[in-house]
Design an enzyme around this catalytic site. Structure first.
Site, short mmCIF file in Angstrom:
data_model
loop_
_atom_site.label_atom_id
_atom_site.label_comp_id
_atom_site.label_asym_id
_atom_site.label_seq_id
_atom_site.Cartn_x
_atom_site.Cartn_y
_atom_site.Cartn_z
N GLU A 75 0.82 -1.22 0.00
CA GLU A 75 0.00 0.00 0.00
C GLU A 75 0.84 1.26 0.00
O GLU A 75 0.47 2.27 -0.60
CB GLU A 75 -0.94 0.04 1.22
CG GLU A 75 -1.71 1.35 1.24
CD GLU A 75 -2.80 1.46 2.27
OE1 GLU A 75 -2.75 0.76 3.29
OE2 GLU A 75 -3.69 2.29 2.06
N ASP A 91 -0.66 -4.95 3.14
CA ASP A 91 -1.23 -3.73 3.70
C ASP A 91 -0.71 -3.64 5.13
O ASP A 91 -1.18 -4.34 6.02
CB ASP A 91 -2.77 -3.77 3.68
CG ASP A 91 -3.34 -2.38 3.93
OD1 ASP A 91 -2.60 -1.54 4.49
OD2 ASP A 91 -4.50 -2.13 3.57
N ILE A 93 -0.80 -1.42 7.51
CA ILE A 93 -1.85 -1.05 8.48
C ILE A 93 -3.11 -0.79 7.67
O ILE A 93 -3.20 0.22 6.97
CB ILE A 93 -1.49 0.20 9.31
CG1 ILE A 93 -0.17 -0.01 10.07
CG2 ILE A 93 -2.63 0.53 10.28
CD1 ILE A 93 0.28 1.20 10.91
N ASP A 94 -4.04 -1.72 7.72
CA ASP A 94 -5.32 -1.50 7.04
C ASP A 94 -6.28 -0.92 8.09
O ASP A 94 -6.55 -1.56 9.10
CB ASP A 94 -5.88 -2.81 6.48
CG ASP A 94 -7.17 -2.55 5.72
OD1 ASP A 94 -7.17 -1.66 4.85
OD2 ASP A 94 -8.17 -3.21 6.01
N THR A 96 -5.92 2.77 8.71
CA THR A 96 -4.99 3.74 9.32
C THR A 96 -5.74 4.85 10.07
O THR A 96 -5.25 5.36 11.08
CB THR A 96 -4.06 4.34 8.24
OG1 THR A 96 -3.42 3.27 7.56
CG2 THR A 96 -2.98 5.21 8.85
N ASP A 218 -5.87 -4.31 0.20
CA ASP A 218 -6.92 -4.31 1.23
C ASP A 218 -7.58 -5.68 1.33
O ASP A 218 -7.98 -6.11 2.41
CB ASP A 218 -8.07 -3.33 0.88
CG ASP A 218 -7.66 -1.89 0.76
OD1 ASP A 218 -6.98 -1.41 1.67
OD2 ASP A 218 -8.05 -1.23 -0.23
C1 IPD Z 1 -9.15 1.51 4.02
C2 IPD Z 1 -9.94 0.64 4.97
C3 IPD Z 1 -11.40 1.03 4.97
C4 IPD Z 1 -12.00 0.95 3.60
C5 IPD Z 1 -11.19 1.78 2.62
C6 IPD Z 1 -9.74 1.34 2.64
P1 IPD Z 1 -6.61 2.00 4.59
O1 IPD Z 1 -7.82 1.09 3.99
O2 IPD Z 1 -9.83 -0.71 4.63
O3 IPD Z 1 -12.18 0.20 5.80
O4 IPD Z 1 -13.32 1.41 3.66
O5 IPD Z 1 -11.74 1.58 1.34
O6 IPD Z 1 -9.00 2.14 1.75
O7 IPD Z 1 -6.54 3.21 3.75
O8 IPD Z 1 -6.98 2.32 5.99
O9 IPD Z 1 -5.42 1.10 4.50
#
Ligand code: IPD
Length: 264
Positions: A75, A91, A93-94, A96, A218
């Site tokens: 990411e 990813d 930190i999913d 963030t 993700d």
């Molecule tokens: C996000 C999270 C979020 C989702 C977004 C993603 P990130 O990832 O997974 O739940 O709704 O579409 O982009 O940006 O926190 O790694």
């Protein structure tokens, strides 16, 4: 270099856990300072911290050391083209936004595919200290114990998770879909980490998860985990699952949920 799915799954778990260790140190530092410093990416609300970058660097360095020819997509900008047929999706930190605010739904996600087909993946959720993982054909586990998607077969009683992208116009459209669906299901949750959402479907803590516009990192590990736990995954019109329009649902409500989505 191993091609064994079990060994690759163990490696995914170990990489996700070590990313989680780095991120957790960052989380404590944010708490100690009582403020966060974050840069932004695709929009002013799409945040990135030094801990996302450090955790990704750590995982990438480990993969490059252990499996030098594999491709890697991360990411935070990693994009190595490999020559072994294996590719990793990271990813670090999913979720963030949750991470910086100290909300509990964030995770570290690592998956590996061979010739485009997911082989193994792991999602570690540091705030819960839970490790979800799966290997193709091996089923899915949480902390080593087998998990299965829910037996829900009534969409009106289904707990549905979703998420929103970072572009204001896209968010308005996604909120309009939620407004349409919410009267036809038990309730809606927006946890804030797609990887966590998919693991929640895998272990029956959600009956359905859907979101438009995810990225490969993700969804890579979470979709495999949900599928191996017996959930059905697809795009919105029922075709093979892809991050661009992801649905993962308990088998008993998947078809009805797709019909509801399409009815708008
Ligand atoms: C996000 C999270 C979020 C989702 C977004 C993603 P990130 O990832 O997974 O739940 O709704 O579409 O982009 O940006 O926190 O790694």
């Amino acid at each position: 270099m191993t091609e064994d799915p079990t060994e690759l799954r163990i490696l995914c778990e170990s990489l996700a856990r070590s990313a989680g260790g780095i991120a957790s140190l960052g989380r404590r530092a944010i708490d100690d300072r009582n403020r966060f410093d974050a840069g932004t990416k695709s929009s002013t609300t799409d945040v990135v911290t030094e801990y996302d970058e450090a955790a990704e660097r750590h995982v990438v360095d480990a993969i490059r050391r252990l499996r030098p020819g594999d491709g890697i997509v991360g990411e935070e900008g990693t994009n190595h083209i490999g020559d072994t047929g294996f590719a990793w999706y990271i990813d670090p930190i999913d979720g963030t936004t949750n991470f910086v605010y100290g909300q509990p739904a964030w995770s570290c996600s690592v998956a590996v595919a061979r010739q485009g087909e997911m082989v193994a993946g792991a999602v570690y959720v540091p705030p819960l200290d839970e490790m979800f993982s799966a290997g193709t054909g091996q089923g899915a586990t949480r902390d080593g114990r087998s998990i299965t998607a829910s037996g829900q077969d009534d969409l009106a009683l289904a707990l549905v998770g979703t998420g929103f992208g970072y572009q204001p116009e896209q968010r308005r459209e996604q909120a309009a879909v939620v407004a349409r669906l919410i009267g036809d299901v038990r309730d809606i949750r927006r946890l804030g980490s797609a990887a966590v959402d998919l693991c929640m479907v895998a272990c029956g803590r959600l009956d359905v998860y859907y979101e438009r516009g995810l990225n490969s990192w993700d969804a890579a590990a979470g979709e495999l985990i949900a599928r191996e736990a017996g959930a059905v995954s697809s795009v919105f019109d029922g075709g093979p699952a892809r991050p661009v329009a992801m649905v993962a649902a308990a088998r008993g409500v998947h078809a009805a949920f797709l019909r509801l989505l399409a009815a708008g």
